[in-house]
Design a protein around this motif. Structure first.
Motif, mmCIF file in Angstrom:
data_model
loop_
_atom_site.group_PDB
_atom_site.id
_atom_site.type_symbol
_atom_site.label_atom_id
_atom_site.label_comp_id
_atom_site.label_asym_id
_atom_site.label_seq_id
_atom_site.Cartn_x
_atom_site.Cartn_y
_atom_site.Cartn_z
ATOM 1 N N LYS A 197 39.512 37.409 38.477
ATOM 2 C CA LYS A 197 40.044 37.390 37.174
ATOM 3 C C LYS A 197 40.015 35.827 36.750
ATOM 4 O O LYS A 197 39.396 35.031 37.362
ATOM 5 C CB LYS A 197 41.585 37.644 37.379
ATOM 6 N N TYR A 217 43.272 48.815 31.477
ATOM 7 C CA TYR A 217 44.445 48.527 32.194
ATOM 8 C C TYR A 217 45.528 49.679 31.406
ATOM 9 O O TYR A 217 46.527 49.301 31.158
ATOM 10 C CB TYR A 217 45.260 47.284 31.772
ATOM 11 N N ARG A 254 45.593 36.682 47.532
ATOM 12 C CA ARG A 254 46.696 36.245 46.485
ATOM 13 C C ARG A 254 47.631 35.325 47.113
ATOM 14 O O ARG A 254 48.082 34.466 46.310
ATOM 15 C CB ARG A 254 47.326 37.591 45.927
ATOM 16 N N ILE A 278 52.602 36.181 39.127
ATOM 17 C CA ILE A 278 52.031 37.607 39.041
ATOM 18 C C ILE A 278 51.015 38.095 38.042
ATOM 19 O O ILE A 278 50.331 38.764 38.018
ATOM 20 C CB ILE A 278 53.360 38.407 38.899
ATOM 21 N N ASN A 312 47.032 36.294 39.220
ATOM 22 C CA ASN A 312 47.025 36.463 40.730
ATOM 23 C C ASN A 312 45.506 36.660 41.219
ATOM 24 O O ASN A 312 45.214 37.394 42.057
ATOM 25 C CB ASN A 312 47.922 37.737 41.057
ATOM 26 N N HIS A 362 41.839 41.596 40.852
ATOM 27 C CA HIS A 362 42.501 43.086 40.831
ATOM 28 C C HIS A 362 41.625 43.911 41.701
ATOM 29 O O HIS A 362 40.447 43.829 42.054
ATOM 30 C CB HIS A 362 42.272 43.728 39.347
HETATM 31 P P1 CMP Z 1 46.559 44.028 38.740
HETATM 32 O O1 CMP Z 1 46.395 44.321 40.180
HETATM 33 O O2 CMP Z 1 45.054 43.667 38.077
HETATM 34 O O3 CMP Z 1 47.120 45.261 38.060
HETATM 35 C C1 CMP Z 1 47.836 44.916 36.704
HETATM 36 C C2 CMP Z 1 48.183 43.423 36.623
HETATM 37 O O4 CMP Z 1 49.279 43.473 35.842
HETATM 38 C C3 CMP Z 1 48.674 42.960 37.640
HETATM 39 O O5 CMP Z 1 47.603 43.012 38.723
HETATM 40 C C4 CMP Z 1 49.312 41.835 37.559
HETATM 41 O O6 CMP Z 1 48.407 40.585 37.225
HETATM 42 C C5 CMP Z 1 49.780 42.313 35.961
HETATM 43 N N1 CMP Z 1 51.352 42.255 36.155
HETATM 44 C C6 CMP Z 1 51.977 43.234 37.027
HETATM 45 N N2 CMP Z 1 53.354 42.993 36.714
HETATM 46 C C7 CMP Z 1 53.562 42.032 35.887
HETATM 47 C C8 CMP Z 1 54.601 41.010 35.371
HETATM 48 N N3 CMP Z 1 55.809 41.331 35.516
HETATM 49 N N4 CMP Z 1 54.205 40.244 34.666
HETATM 50 C C9 CMP Z 1 53.084 39.838 34.272
HETATM 51 N N5 CMP Z 1 51.959 40.437 34.747
HETATM 52 C C10 CMP Z 1 52.110 41.498 35.574
#
Ligand code: CMP
Length: 139
Positions: free
Chosen positions: A10, A50, A103, A110, A113, A116
């Motif tokens: 990312k 997404y 991570r 969050i 991170n 993905h």
């Molecule tokens: P990812 O595995 O890319 O899948 C969806 C993404 O949404 C997740 O990683 C996080 O980066 C993001 N995400 C999930 N929960 C939250 C949250 N509460 N606030 C902000 N981003 C989030």
């Protein structure tokens, strides 16, 4: 079973020059990179990728972040790659991720991170097709 999955480095990780370390970690864990590229997602592309999170309160934040800089999507393959890469990546929230996962090592929040990874075989297939066509994947 030999599988392939999609992993995205990312924008936060790229900005912090962590791409090399993340790829090294993936390779040292016994996985192989089948295809890789650097892209800047448009808003439409990030929203589509997404799409399952469309109704979540963090959706617009997520789209904004994923379009804030380049990403590096890659096809990763190896024995039980879908589950294995999820384990290597760790929990969504870096604070909750097990020690020595990507991570836990490099994620900060969050949202930021670092990576993905596809959550199941069906998503892996779909997500690989989102970024790569068959001829760009080294068999
Ligand atoms: P990812 O595995 O890319 O899948 C969806 C993404 O949404 C997740 O990683 C996080 O980066 C993001 N995400 C999930 N929960 C939250 C949250 N509460 N606030 C902000 N981003 C989030």
């Amino acid at each position: 079973m030999q599988e392939q999955t999609l992993l995205i480095i990312k924008p936060d990780a790229i900005e912090r020059h962590l791409a090399g370390k993340i790829i090294q970690k993936i390779e040292e864990s016994g996985f192989e990179i089948g295809a890789i590229k650097k892209v800047v997602l448009t808003k439409k592309q990030a929203e589509a990728f997404y799409g399952v999170h469309r109704d979540k309160e963090f959706f617009s934040d997520l789209v904004e972040f994923m379009t804030s800089g380049p990403c590096i999507p890659m096809v990763v393959r190896g024995e039980n790659a879908v589950h294995g890469i999820r384990e290597l990546v760790g929990a969504t929230d870096p604070e909750k991720a097990y020690e020595n996962t990507i991570r836990a090592l490099w994620g900060t929040t969050i949202r930021k991170n670092c990576v993905h990874a596809s959550d199941c075989e069906k998503s892996a297939e779909k997500e690989i097709c989102f970024f790569f066509d068959l001829c760009s994947i080294v068999i």
